[in-house]
Scaffold this motif. Structure first.
Motif, PDB file in Angstrom:
ATOM      1  N   ASP A  32       0.818  -1.220   0.000  1.00  0.00           N
ATOM      2  CA  ASP A  32       0.000   0.000   0.000  1.00  0.00           C
ATOM      3  C   ASP A  32       0.849   1.266   0.000  1.00  0.00           C
ATOM      4  OD1 ASP A  32      -2.257  -1.583   0.036  1.00  0.00           O
ATOM      5  OD2 ASP A  32      -2.713  -1.235   2.152  1.00  0.00           O
ATOM      6  N   HIS A  33       1.980   1.230   0.676  1.00  0.00           N
ATOM      7  CA  HIS A  33       2.863   2.406   0.757  1.00  0.00           C
ATOM      8  C   HIS A  33       4.022   2.345  -0.229  1.00  0.00           C
ATOM      9  CE1 HIS A  33       0.942   4.266   4.263  1.00  0.00           C
ATOM     10  NE2 HIS A  33       0.663   3.014   4.614  1.00  0.00           N
ATOM     11  N   ARG A  34       3.985   1.346  -1.101  1.00  0.00           N
ATOM     12  CA  ARG A  34       5.044   1.141  -2.116  1.00  0.00           C
ATOM     13  C   ARG A  34       6.422   1.049  -1.465  1.00  0.00           C
ATOM     14  NH1 ARG A  34       0.247   3.603  -3.227  1.00  0.00           N
ATOM     15  NH2 ARG A  34      -0.240   3.784  -5.428  1.00  0.00           N
ATOM     16  N   ASP A  35       6.452   0.352  -0.335  1.00  0.00           N
ATOM     17  CA  ASP A  35       7.686   0.158   0.430  1.00  0.00           C
ATOM     18  C   ASP A  35       8.195  -1.263   0.151  1.00  0.00           C
ATOM     19  OD1 ASP A  35       9.616  -0.435   2.416  1.00  0.00           O
ATOM     20  OD2 ASP A  35       8.616   0.847   3.892  1.00  0.00           O
ATOM     21  N   PHE A  36       9.079  -1.364  -0.824  1.00  0.00           N
ATOM     22  CA  PHE A  36       9.578  -2.656  -1.295  1.00  0.00           C
ATOM     23  C   PHE A  36      10.166  -3.485  -0.157  1.00  0.00           C
ATOM     24  CE2 PHE A  36      13.146  -5.210  -2.828  1.00  0.00           C
ATOM     25  CZ  PHE A  36      12.509  -6.018  -3.756  1.00  0.00           C
ATOM     26  N   CYS A  55       3.887 -15.353 -11.950  1.00  0.00           N
ATOM     27  CA  CYS A  55       4.277 -16.518 -11.153  1.00  0.00           C
ATOM     28  C   CYS A  55       5.798 -16.586 -11.181  1.00  0.00           C
ATOM     29  CB  CYS A  55       3.662 -17.795 -11.724  1.00  0.00           C
ATOM     30  SG  CYS A  55       3.966 -19.240 -10.687  1.00  0.00           S
ATOM     31  N   GLY A  56       6.414 -16.436 -10.024  1.00  0.00           N
ATOM     32  CA  GLY A  56       7.869 -16.444  -9.959  1.00  0.00           C
ATOM     33  C   GLY A  56       8.326 -16.118  -8.556  1.00  0.00           C
ATOM     34  N   SER A  57       9.500 -15.516  -8.452  1.00  0.00           N
ATOM     35  CA  SER A  57      10.030 -15.192  -7.130  1.00  0.00           C
ATOM     36  C   SER A  57       9.248 -14.032  -6.528  1.00  0.00           C
ATOM     37  CB  SER A  57      11.518 -14.829  -7.216  1.00  0.00           C
ATOM     38  OG  SER A  57      11.694 -13.514  -7.701  1.00  0.00           O
ATOM     39  N   ALA A  58       9.108 -14.066  -5.212  1.00  0.00           N
ATOM     40  CA  ALA A  58       8.403 -12.985  -4.514  1.00  0.00           C
ATOM     41  C   ALA A  58       9.115 -11.657  -4.737  1.00  0.00           C
ATOM     42  CB  ALA A  58       8.297 -13.308  -3.025  1.00  0.00           C
ATOM     43  N   GLU A  59      10.436 -11.688  -4.735  1.00  0.00           N
ATOM     44  CA  GLU A  59      11.201 -10.461  -4.930  1.00  0.00           C
ATOM     45  C   GLU A  59      10.907  -9.846  -6.299  1.00  0.00           C
ATOM     46  OE1 GLU A  59      15.790  -8.785  -4.670  1.00  0.00           O
ATOM     47  OE2 GLU A  59      15.352 -10.847  -4.054  1.00  0.00           O
ATOM     48  N   GLU A  60      10.894 -10.667  -7.332  1.00  0.00           N
ATOM     49  CA  GLU A  60      10.618 -10.153  -8.673  1.00  0.00           C
ATOM     50  C   GLU A  60       9.165  -9.686  -8.780  1.00  0.00           C
ATOM     51  OE1 GLU A  60      11.393  -8.802 -12.477  1.00  0.00           O
ATOM     52  OE2 GLU A  60      12.750  -9.351 -10.859  1.00  0.00           O
ATOM     53  N   PHE A  61       8.245 -10.423  -8.162  1.00  0.00           N
ATOM     54  CA  PHE A  61       6.842  -9.983  -8.175  1.00  0.00           C
ATOM     55  C   PHE A  61       6.726  -8.584  -7.588  1.00  0.00           C
ATOM     56  CE2 PHE A  61       3.113  -9.235  -5.542  1.00  0.00           C
ATOM     57  CZ  PHE A  61       2.186  -9.039  -6.555  1.00  0.00           C
ATOM     58  N   LEU A  62       7.357  -8.344  -6.448  1.00  0.00           N
ATOM     59  CA  LEU A  62       7.258  -7.026  -5.822  1.00  0.00           C
ATOM     60  C   LEU A  62       7.882  -5.941  -6.686  1.00  0.00           C
ATOM     61  CD1 LEU A  62       7.879  -7.981  -2.096  1.00  0.00           C
ATOM     62  CD2 LEU A  62       5.738  -7.167  -3.127  1.00  0.00           C
ATOM     63  N   ARG A  63       9.013  -6.239  -7.336  1.00  0.00           N
ATOM     64  CA  ARG A  63       9.625  -5.242  -8.228  1.00  0.00           C
ATOM     65  C   ARG A  63       8.677  -4.885  -9.370  1.00  0.00           C
ATOM     66  NH1 ARG A  63      14.536  -4.479  -6.431  1.00  0.00           N
ATOM     67  NH2 ARG A  63      15.810  -6.220  -5.716  1.00  0.00           N
ATOM     68  N   GLY A  65       5.360  -5.647  -9.605  1.00  0.00           N
ATOM     69  CA  GLY A  65       4.061  -5.202  -9.100  1.00  0.00           C
ATOM     70  C   GLY A  65       4.067  -3.776  -8.594  1.00  0.00           C
ATOM     71  N   LEU A  66       5.085  -3.416  -7.834  1.00  0.00           N
ATOM     72  CA  LEU A  66       5.134  -2.051  -7.303  1.00  0.00           C
ATOM     73  C   LEU A  66       5.351  -1.028  -8.411  1.00  0.00           C
ATOM     74  CD1 LEU A  66       6.987  -2.535  -3.901  1.00  0.00           C
ATOM     75  CD2 LEU A  66       4.539  -2.238  -4.323  1.00  0.00           C
ATOM     76  N   GLU A  67       6.073  -1.413  -9.437  1.00  0.00           N
ATOM     77  CA  GLU A  67       6.234  -0.517 -10.586  1.00  0.00           C
ATOM     78  C   GLU A  67       4.896  -0.344 -11.300  1.00  0.00           C
ATOM     79  OE1 GLU A  67       7.574   2.088 -13.352  1.00  0.00           O
ATOM     80  OE2 GLU A  67       8.670   1.410 -11.580  1.00  0.00           O
ATOM     81  N   ALA A  68       4.133  -1.431 -11.428  1.00  0.00           N
ATOM     82  CA  ALA A  68       2.853  -1.392 -12.140  1.00  0.00           C
ATOM     83  C   ALA A  68       1.822  -0.516 -11.428  1.00  0.00           C
ATOM     84  CB  ALA A  68       2.301  -2.805 -12.312  1.00  0.00           C
ATOM     85  N   VAL A  69       1.906  -0.401 -10.104  1.00  0.00           N
ATOM     86  CA  VAL A  69       0.911   0.385  -9.362  1.00  0.00           C
ATOM     87  C   VAL A  69       1.431   1.766  -8.966  1.00  0.00           C
ATOM     88  CG1 VAL A  69      -0.261  -1.672  -8.494  1.00  0.00           C
ATOM     89  CG2 VAL A  69       1.543  -0.600  -7.106  1.00  0.00           C
ATOM     90  N   SER A  70       2.594   2.133  -9.457  1.00  0.00           N
ATOM     91  CA  SER A  70       3.200   3.409  -9.051  1.00  0.00           C
ATOM     92  C   SER A  70       2.380   4.617  -9.480  1.00  0.00           C
ATOM     93  CB  SER A  70       4.627   3.519  -9.595  1.00  0.00           C
ATOM     94  OG  SER A  70       4.613   3.550 -11.012  1.00  0.00           O
ATOM     95  N   ASN A  71       1.527   4.470 -10.501  1.00  0.00           N
ATOM     96  CA  ASN A  71       0.735   5.599 -10.984  1.00  0.00           C
ATOM     97  C   ASN A  71      -0.614   5.732 -10.283  1.00  0.00           C
ATOM     98  OD1 ASN A  71      -0.247   3.225 -12.138  1.00  0.00           O
ATOM     99  ND2 ASN A  71      -1.051   4.306 -13.908  1.00  0.00           N
ATOM    100  N   LEU A  72      -0.955   4.829  -9.379  1.00  0.00           N
ATOM    101  CA  LEU A  72      -2.250   4.904  -8.686  1.00  0.00           C
ATOM    102  C   LEU A  72      -2.267   6.053  -7.686  1.00  0.00           C
ATOM    103  CD1 LEU A  72      -2.878   1.124  -7.924  1.00  0.00           C
ATOM    104  CD2 LEU A  72      -3.962   2.518  -9.708  1.00  0.00           C
TER     105      LEU A  72
END
Length: 158
Positions: A32-36, A55-63, A65-72
């Motif tokens: 929610d706070h885009r805190d990786f 589907c992959g590593s949690a670390e890559e998902f967060l990288r 995913g957080l980039e994808a929601v940065s414009n919200l």
């Protein structure tokens, strides 16, 4: 002696449940706070995440995913139900199901769009060196809806 062993088991389970809850909350707050780093701290190193679209590593998902929601404008995860079951063959493994009602607010020009989803986090938690964290996550989408958010503004959210 038997009652003491039962008390030890009960205390270990209470501690495990609290650590599992805290990990789920760190993930939600971190995303929610885009805190990786905060979101990543919910997972053990090498953990996997299956969000359906990724589907992959949690670390890559967060990288990703957080980039994808940065414009919200804003995003919020609300955990409604948590259920934890301990593996009867391995005291260092637990399975949890958490229901998330999530909302995002986006803006295009002067128009706001509100998306609401309900999904479940199906997690395998492991206790490694005294720390209960997610080892595997699968997300199951139950429903979603979106539409105009006339009158809503993300300016009051931080």
């Amino acid at each position: 002696m038997k009652s003491q062993r039962n008390l030890d088991t009960i205390l270990r389970e209470i501690d495990a449940r609290q650590q599992i809850h805290d990990a789920i909350m760190r993930y939600c707050r971190g995303v929610d706070h885009r805190d990786f780093e905060l979101a990543l701290s919910a997972y053990h190193p090498g953990a996997t995440d299956d969000h359906g679209f990724f589907c992959g590593s949690a670390e890559e998902f967060l990288r990703v995913g957080l980039e994808a929601v940065s414009n919200l404008e804003t995003m919020q995860h609300c955990i409604c139900n948590e259920y934890v079951e301990f593996d009867c063959d391995d005291e260092d493994v637990a399975y949890s199901e958490s229901t998330n009602i999530g909302a995002t607010l986006s803006k295009t020009g002067d128009a706001y769009n509100l998306s609401i989803i309900s999904c479940r986090y199906l997690d395998r938690f492991e206790n490694r060196d005294g720390a209960w964290r997610i080892a595997e996550r699968k997300v199951v989408l139950d429903w979603e809806t979106e539409g105009s958010a006339l009158g809503l503004s993300g300016s009051g959210f931080t």
